[in-house]
Design a protein around this motif. Sequence first.
Motif, PDB file in Angstrom:
ATOM      1  N   ALA A   1       6.605  -8.829  15.467  1.00 16.35           N
ATOM      2  CA  ALA A   1       5.737  -7.651  15.536  1.00 16.35           C
ATOM      3  C   ALA A   1       6.351  -6.537  14.686  1.00 16.35           C
ATOM      4  O   ALA A   1       7.576  -6.399  14.618  1.00 16.35           O
ATOM      5  N   TYR A   2       5.504  -5.750  14.017  1.00 19.64           N
ATOM      6  CA  TYR A   2       5.984  -4.660  13.170  1.00 19.64           C
ATOM      7  C   TYR A   2       4.910  -3.594  13.043  1.00 19.64           C
ATOM      8  O   TYR A   2       3.736  -3.824  13.339  1.00 19.64           O
ATOM      9  N   TYR A   3       5.320  -2.431  12.594  1.00 18.27           N
ATOM     10  CA  TYR A   3       4.404  -1.334  12.298  1.00 18.27           C
ATOM     11  C   TYR A   3       4.274  -1.221  10.784  1.00 18.27           C
ATOM     12  O   TYR A   3       5.288  -1.174  10.085  1.00 18.27           O
ATOM     13  N   LEU A   4       3.039  -1.172  10.299  1.00 14.06           N
ATOM     14  CA  LEU A   4       2.780  -0.986   8.874  1.00 14.06           C
ATOM     15  C   LEU A   4       2.555   0.497   8.621  1.00 14.06           C
ATOM     16  O   LEU A   4       1.714   1.126   9.259  1.00 14.06           O
ATOM     17  N   GLU A   5       3.323   1.059   7.701  1.00 19.05           N
ATOM     18  CA  GLU A   5       3.166   2.465   7.307  1.00 19.05           C
ATOM     19  C   GLU A   5       2.992   2.523   5.802  1.00 19.05           C
ATOM     20  O   GLU A   5       3.836   2.027   5.052  1.00 19.05           O
ATOM     21  N   VAL A   6       1.901   3.125   5.360  1.00 12.29           N
ATOM     22  CA  VAL A   6       1.667   3.342   3.933  1.00 12.29           C
ATOM     23  C   VAL A   6       1.637   4.849   3.737  1.00 12.29           C
ATOM     24  O   VAL A   6       0.863   5.553   4.387  1.00 12.29           O
ATOM     25  N   SER A   7       2.498   5.344   2.836  1.00 14.70           N
ATOM     26  CA  SER A   7       2.592   6.795   2.675  1.00 14.70           C
ATOM     27  C   SER A   7       3.054   7.181   1.282  1.00 14.70           C
ATOM     28  O   SER A   7       3.454   6.343   0.479  1.00 14.70           O
ATOM     29  N   SER A   8       3.021   8.471   1.056  1.00 15.72           N
ATOM     30  CA  SER A   8       3.572   9.072  -0.153  1.00 15.72           C
ATOM     31  C   SER A   8       5.088   9.026  -0.063  1.00 15.72           C
ATOM     32  O   SER A   8       5.649   9.072   1.037  1.00 15.72           O
ATOM     33  N   PRO A   9       5.780   8.963  -1.204  1.00 21.10           N
ATOM     34  CA  PRO A   9       7.242   8.994  -1.147  1.00 21.10           C
ATOM     35  C   PRO A   9       7.794  10.370  -0.793  1.00 21.10           C
ATOM     36  O   PRO A   9       8.978  10.505  -0.514  1.00 21.10           O
ATOM     37  N   GLY A  10       6.952  11.391  -0.824  1.00 22.11           N
ATOM     38  CA  GLY A  10       7.379  12.732  -0.454  1.00 22.11           C
ATOM     39  C   GLY A  10       8.024  13.502  -1.592  1.00 22.11           C
ATOM     40  O   GLY A  10       8.165  13.010  -2.710  1.00 22.11           O
ATOM     41  N   ALA A  11       8.419  14.713  -1.292  1.00 21.90           N
ATOM     42  CA  ALA A  11       8.992  15.604  -2.298  1.00 21.90           C
ATOM     43  C   ALA A  11      10.327  15.110  -2.821  1.00 21.90           C
ATOM     44  O   ALA A  11      10.717  15.422  -3.938  1.00 21.90           O
ATOM     45  N   GLU A  12      11.023  14.336  -2.017  1.00 22.11           N
ATOM     46  CA  GLU A  12      12.328  13.822  -2.426  1.00 22.11           C
ATOM     47  C   GLU A  12      12.243  12.318  -2.694  1.00 22.11           C
ATOM     48  O   GLU A  12      13.043  11.528  -2.209  1.00 22.11           O
ATOM     49  N   ARG A  13      11.274  11.953  -3.513  1.00 21.41           N
ATOM     50  CA  ARG A  13      11.027  10.543  -3.804  1.00 21.41           C
ATOM     51  C   ARG A  13      12.235   9.885  -4.453  1.00 21.41           C
ATOM     52  O   ARG A  13      12.942  10.516  -5.240  1.00 21.41           O
ATOM     53  N   PRO A  14      12.471   8.634  -4.133  1.00 20.54           N
ATOM     54  CA  PRO A  14      13.595   7.921  -4.741  1.00 20.54           C
ATOM     55  C   PRO A  14      13.361   7.668  -6.228  1.00 20.54           C
ATOM     56  O   PRO A  14      12.223   7.539  -6.671  1.00 20.54           O
ATOM     57  N   LEU A  15      14.445   7.612  -6.966  1.00 21.04           N
ATOM     58  CA  LEU A  15      14.398   7.270  -8.389  1.00 21.04           C
ATOM     59  C   LEU A  15      15.033   5.896  -8.513  1.00 21.04           C
ATOM     60  O   LEU A  15      16.240   5.752  -8.297  1.00 21.04           O
ATOM     61  N   LYS A  16      14.228   4.904  -8.825  1.00 18.38           N
ATOM     62  CA  LYS A  16      14.731   3.535  -8.891  1.00 18.38           C
ATOM     63  C   LYS A  16      14.462   2.895 -10.244  1.00 18.38           C
ATOM     64  O   LYS A  16      15.326   2.264 -10.812  1.00 18.38           O
ATOM     65  N   LYS A  17      13.239   3.052 -10.710  1.00 14.81           N
ATOM     66  CA  LYS A  17      12.840   2.401 -11.952  1.00 14.81           C
ATOM     67  C   LYS A  17      13.138   3.320 -13.139  1.00 14.81           C
ATOM     68  O   LYS A  17      13.203   4.547 -12.985  1.00 14.81           O
ATOM     69  N   PRO A  18      13.287   2.746 -14.341  1.00 19.00           N
ATOM     70  CA  PRO A  18      13.514   3.592 -15.528  1.00 19.00           C
ATOM     71  C   PRO A  18      12.446   4.684 -15.676  1.00 19.00           C
ATOM     72  O   PRO A  18      12.760   5.822 -16.020  1.00 19.00           O
ATOM     73  N   ARG A  19      11.200   4.351 -15.363  1.00 20.88           N
ATOM     74  CA  ARG A  19      10.106   5.329 -15.472  1.00 20.88           C
ATOM     75  C   ARG A  19      10.311   6.506 -14.507  1.00 20.88           C
ATOM     76  O   ARG A  19       9.979   7.650 -14.820  1.00 20.88           O
TER      77      ARG A  19
END
Length: 157
Positions: A74-92
């Motif tokens: 069992a799990y909870y699905l959450e779909v959301s914005s990354p927020g103001a402090e979004r992670p930087l992962k990809k080159p883009r």
Amino acid sequence: MSTVVKTVTELVTPILEANNFELVDIEFVKEGKNWYLRVFIDKEDGINIEECALVSDQLSEKLDACDPDPIPQAYYLEVSSPGAERPLKKPRDFERALNKFIHVSLYQQLNGAKVYEGTLVDLNDESLTLAYMDKTRQKTIEINRKQIAQARLAIKF
């Protein structure tokens, strides 16, 4: 990458592409006794709650249709914005953050610190350059990308 994250990435990508949304990150984590599947999405001018609900509904249908179930617990699905402090992962992500204030955590100390906050002033495939304040002095530091444990946008106070 966990098999859950890989499967969810494959399922959600067509939904996002059809709506011109971007996948920022997916995490499948246990917090306390509950499991959470978090999908962070965005688009050029920001994502709203209705768009998150649309992706959540469509992804939920796709997950329910999978046989065998890719997430048996069992799990909870959450779909959301990354927020103001979004992670930087990809080159883009880093390219978009050029000239913005960011927070960088390192695997090991560099010049006596493992954390830097400053303005991303330059970047290339191997490194990035931050302009930061050291007490009252403006300094710059070049950080090899391989040294970066985590990076995200930051709010400057």
